[in-house]
Design an enzyme around this catalytic site. Structure first.
Site, PDB file in Angstrom:
ATOM      1  N   LEU A 132      31.182  48.605  40.326  1.00 49.93           N
ATOM      2  CA  LEU A 132      31.934  49.523  39.459  1.00 49.93           C
ATOM      3  C   LEU A 132      31.176  49.936  38.202  1.00 49.93           C
ATOM      4  CD1 LEU A 132      35.421  47.778  39.723  1.00 49.93           C
ATOM      5  CD2 LEU A 132      34.694  49.852  40.883  1.00 49.93           C
ATOM      6  N   SER A 133      30.112  49.187  37.866  1.00 49.52           N
ATOM      7  CA  SER A 133      29.374  49.555  36.656  1.00 49.52           C
ATOM      8  C   SER A 133      27.889  49.670  36.980  1.00 49.52           C
ATOM      9  CB  SER A 133      29.574  48.500  35.563  1.00 49.52           C
ATOM     10  OG  SER A 133      28.693  47.418  35.773  1.00 49.52           O
ATOM     11  N   GLY A 134      27.176  50.307  36.076  1.00 50.96           N
ATOM     12  CA  GLY A 134      25.741  50.532  36.294  1.00 50.96           C
ATOM     13  C   GLY A 134      24.870  49.432  35.751  1.00 50.96           C
ATOM     14  N   SER A 135      25.442  48.248  35.513  1.00 45.00           N
ATOM     15  CA  SER A 135      24.671  47.182  34.855  1.00 45.00           C
ATOM     16  C   SER A 135      23.529  46.644  35.711  1.00 45.00           C
ATOM     17  CB  SER A 135      25.594  46.030  34.432  1.00 45.00           C
ATOM     18  OG  SER A 135      26.133  45.397  35.572  1.00 45.00           O
TER      19      SER A 135
END
Length: 177
Positions: free
Chosen positions: A41-44
């Protein structure tokens, strides 16, 4: 229905059915071999794990985890994260208790608190880009209803040609008499 049309129809429905089966295996069936899919869900963790990808996580013995391994873990009660181990901390009083300092590849700073070994879900083994979007969509309304409707339509498409065929046979038999 012409013979050629029927062939095209059969091939098309076969491809659709095949796609649905592959999708079902990708989203659900993998659990049978001990893999759990999670949506990124995130670009981390870009560029290793892109937003919207589905990552497949397998159980792992936490004692075998090393610096540099990516791990999927419970960040808090509601959030699952996948970050890389930067440091392994062994509790001096209880060597069985291990914590991991983690960081997302695309993040500048390390995560706020170390990950307790009991919160480790496993290690990502592979990823499929964009499939996470589909998975998320199907799991919640209205996507759920769309998926159910698509499934029903697909079943109808598979059986429709047979219904037409029976009608045609009856018509031909009547005209022979």
């Amino acid at each position: 229905m012409g013979h050629m049309m029927k062939k095209i129809w059969n091939v098309t429905t076969s491809i659709l059915v095949g796609f649905v089966i592959l999708l079902a295996v990708a989203l659900v069936g993998v659990r049978l071999i001990g893999l759990n899919p999670y949506v990124v869900l995130s670009g981390s963790m870009e560029p290793v794990y892109h937003v919207g990808s589905l990552i497949y996580v397998k159980d792992v013995d936490y004692r075998e985890l090393e610096v540099g391994d990516a791990i999927t873990f419970m960040l808090n009660e509601d959030t699952v994260a996948t970050h890389r181990i930067m440091e392994v901390l062994v509790d001096e009083e209880d060597p069985e208790t291990i914590r991991y300092i983690t960081k997302g590849d695309a993040n500048d700073a390390q995560d706020g608190s170390p990950v307790h070994y009991k919160n480790v879900i496993g290690k990502p083994v592979f990823t499929i880009p964009y499939l996470g979007y589909i998975s998320n969509y199907i799991q919640n309304p209205p996507g759920l209803y769309v998926a159910i409707a698509a499934g029903a339509i697909l079943i109808m498409l598979v059986f429709l040609p047979d219904l037409f065929e029976n009608d045609e046979k009856e018509e031909t038999e009547k005209s022979k008499k």
